[in-house]
Design an enzyme around this catalytic site. Sequence first.
Site, PDB file in Angstrom:
ATOM      1  CB  CYS A  64      62.618 -77.271   9.031  1.00 32.64           C
ATOM      2  SG  CYS A  64      62.305 -78.510   7.770  1.00 32.64           S
ATOM      3  CG  HIS A 132      40.036 -91.424   0.938  1.00 35.80           C
ATOM      4  ND1 HIS A 132      40.948 -91.588  -0.084  1.00 35.80           N
ATOM      5  CD2 HIS A 132      38.957 -90.816   0.392  1.00 35.80           C
ATOM      6  CE1 HIS A 132      40.444 -91.082  -1.195  1.00 35.80           C
ATOM      7  NE2 HIS A 132      39.233 -90.612  -0.931  1.00 35.80           N
TER       8      HIS A 132
END
Length: 149
Positions: A64, A132
């Site tokens: 966007c 992670h």
Amino acid sequence: MFAIASDHGGLELKNAIRKCLDDRGISYRDLGTFDNGSVDYPDFAELVGRAVSEGRMEKGILICGTGIGMSIVANKFPRVRAALVSDDFSARMSKEHNDANVVVLGGRVLSPETACKLVGIWLDAHFEGGRHQRRLDKIAELEKELFKG
Ligand code: RB5
């Protein structure tokens, strides 16, 4: 399979990224928007967010004007890890540490060259797992708790 979508503020950059994906031989589905008419970014973030969340699409790219609105919406969807990136290091980390399955870009922020480079970095990077993964598991646990009932 990838899904790519933008609003009017990201249309030009989406078209540039499509060309980069074509050059790399990567197949994707373009979910719109397809012209310059003003549209609402949540409608397009939803298309990609829902498809990735439900496993119908493996990954997504959203654009966007700033990338902010698309990020806010995409991250509402369980299992979506959408990362708004504008520099090389964050693009790489978004995959290596966060295993981002949606990358978000600002059409009014980035040049086509920079955007293509960032998408390439994200595509080529690999999730490191290990500690992670433990952190992603915690996100999944949070999603379970927050979205139950
Ligand atoms: C549309 O004008 C603009 O608000 C949108 O593209 C995006 O930047 C929102 O975050």
